[in-house]
Design an enzyme around this catalytic site. Structure first.
Site: not given
Ligand SMILES: NC(=O)c1ccc[n+]([C@@H]2O[C@H](COP(=O)([O-])OP(=O)(O)OC[C@H]3O[C@@H](n4cnc5c(N)ncnc54)[C@H](O)[C@@H]3O)[C@@H](O)[C@H]2O)c1
Length: 451
Positions: A282
């Site tokens: 983030c």
């Molecule tokens: N990690 C955090 O603490 C956090 C906090 C708030 C917001 N966010 C936001 O949330 C979003 C996700 O972050 P995250 O940390 O969970 O990412 P992540 O990489 O942990 O998880 C994303 C998941 O999406 C899957 N994926 C990718 N493309 C896909 C598709 N086309 N169809 C289905 N699944 C698919 C991946 O395999 C993965 O399991 C981002 O935009 C991030 O900025 C993250």
């Protein structure tokens, strides 16, 4: 797919009832650090959940009752599966059977540090042919204002259905703070902005079942802007405290003591803590979604860029402090010294190493000739990453190996709980602490250098 011939108001009323009565089938698309806890929370509220992820290995693990995220125990996943209300799949055609689809896919930066919307848009493209009338689609991924309306909506409508007529579209930013014991998904208010009043109301009806408070805002773009404002706020304040750290250190003043004392002011101050550099999915990334978008409006973003610049220099500052301490205390250079990096994850008590300053620290130290090992019980092996592929496959040393002798210094990058910092300080001639992990130690303080 056919254009809906139903009255949208009747469709919305029916969907709202399904949310309020918790009869709805909810899909969470992207089961990562955000999606998996979200799916767990919605399932606990009584909804039936379909978890969709493009990674078949993750799908198999979840259906087998196993977790792949350190702070989410296997028992939690096992309980979800056993409830009969959670199942995972990689088959995107299954979205047609859902009432709501919550999209939580990654939003990284490209090599040139521009927003990479390929996951969001790819998701839109893949679900569009399987959307049906009467569904709610919510984007939760962090992104710049305009993404949902100008980028995702056309992808979804290319399937033939219209937002606000056939299906309902909203944006609601995820505010997950992994492994934070004080705040969970159910206690953190939810900001919601919909494409039209009905979409906003529907998204609030759904999230209202799983969180204590929803905060509707006037537009989708506003909801996107809220999330970026929150993360820019953090990035800028962390940069400020990092700058103060450097200034006060020169003056012989401990920034940690300053922050702790300043925090006693009951108004007008909020503590942020210095560190070896930004990490995670983030704070090092999201502000640059805004700076990129602002260029389109010819608005300079000097403040945000400056914060990025200060935070980006922190690994260099920390390595310089270590080099200076080796030089001053032992007449040694970094070249040939054996350094133990303590903690590889970007924050304490989790196994998420994305964007961790540890990568940069290892590269800087090795670039100056040091021999580096790391210890991190949460990151037993460094995974493959795009930016630091050459570090993939390195493994954590065992705790006992640290005491076999031979390390000239330890550099604390992550302040995991449960680490015996007293034993570390006793055993090693020098411990450089970037997190104040050694604050409670009475003995061995001469071996500690704050950085
Ligand atoms: N990690 C955090 O603490 C956090 C906090 C708030 C917001 N966010 C936001 O949330 C979003 C996700 O972050 P995250 O940390 O969970 O990412 P992540 O990489 O942990 O998880 C994303 C998941 O999406 C899957 N994926 C990718 N493309 C896909 C598709 N086309 N169809 C289905 N699944 C698919 C991946 O395999 C993965 O399991 C981002 O935009 C991030 O900025 C993250």
């Amino acid at each position: 797919m056919t254009q809906a011939d139903t009255d949208p108001r009747a469709t919305a009323a029916n969907l709202e009832a399904r949310f309020l009565e918790r009869r709805a089938k909810v899909g969470v698309l992207g089961l990562g650090y955000v999606g998996l806890p979200l799916a767990r929370g919605i399932c606990h509220a009584g909804f039936t959940i379909l978890g969709l992820d493009s990674d078949p290995e993750k799908v198999a693990r979840l259906n087998g009752g196993r977790s792949y995220i350190g702070h989410i125990p296997d028992e939690d996943i096992g309980a979800l599966v056993a409830s009969g209300r959670f199942r995972a799949t990689a088959d995107v055609t299954e979205v047609s059977g859902l009432d709501a689809i919550l999209i939580c896919v990654p939003t990284p930066l490209t090599r040139n540090r521009a927003p990479d919307l390929s996951f969001v848009l790819g998701t839109g493209r893949s679900i569009a042919p399987h959307l049906r009338a009467g569904q709610l689609v919510v984007l939760e991924s962090t992104t710049y204002p305009g993404t949902t309306m100008q980028e995702l909506k056309p992808e979804l409508e290319a399937g033939g259905l219209k937002s606000g007529v056939d299906f309902f579209l909203a944006y609601s930013p995820e505010r997950e703070d992994p492994a934070n014991p004080l705040h969970s998904g159910s206690t953190v208010p939810r900001v919601v902005g919909g494409d039209g009043a009905e979409a906003t109301a529907l998204a609030c009806a759904l999230y209202g079942q799983v969180t204590e408070k929803t905060v509707p805002v006037s537009s989708v773009d506003t909801a996107e802007a809220v999330k970026l404002a929150e993360n820019v706020f953090r990035a800028v304040n962390i940069a400020l405290v990092n700058e103060l750290k450097v200034i006060y250190s020169r003056m012989g003043i401990d920034i940690w003591e300053v922050v702790e004392a300043a925090s006693t002011k009951p108004f007008g101050y909020m503590p942020f803590y210095p560190g070896p550099g930004l990490g995670g999915h983030c704070i090092p990334i999201d502000p640059f979604y805004l700076t990129w978008k602002a260029r389109e409006f010819e608005v300079p973003t000097r403040f945000i860029e400056l914060a990025g610049e200060i935070n980006a220099t922190m690994p260099n500052y920390v390595v310089d402090r270590l080099a200076l301490a080796l030089n001053d205390r032992f007449a040694k250079g970094l070249k040939g010294s054996r350094i133990l990096l303590l903690g590889f994850a970007y924050k304490k008590n989790i196994g998420d190493e994305r964007e961790s300053p540890a990568f940069k620290l290892v590269e800087l130290l090795e670039g100056r000739g040091a021999r580096v090992d790391y210890y991190d019980p949460y990151v037993p092996e460094v995974p493959v990453t795009r930016e630091h592929a050459h570090l993939a496959g390195r493994t954590s040393v065992a705790w006992d190996e640290i005491f076999a002798g031979g390390y000239d210094a330890a550099l604390i990058c992550t302040d995991h709980d449960g680490v015996d910092y007293a034993a570390l300080v006793e055993a090693l001639p020098l411990v450089v602490d970037t997190r104040n992990a050694t604050r409670d130690l009475r003995g061995g303080r001469d071996n500690i250098v704050m950085a």
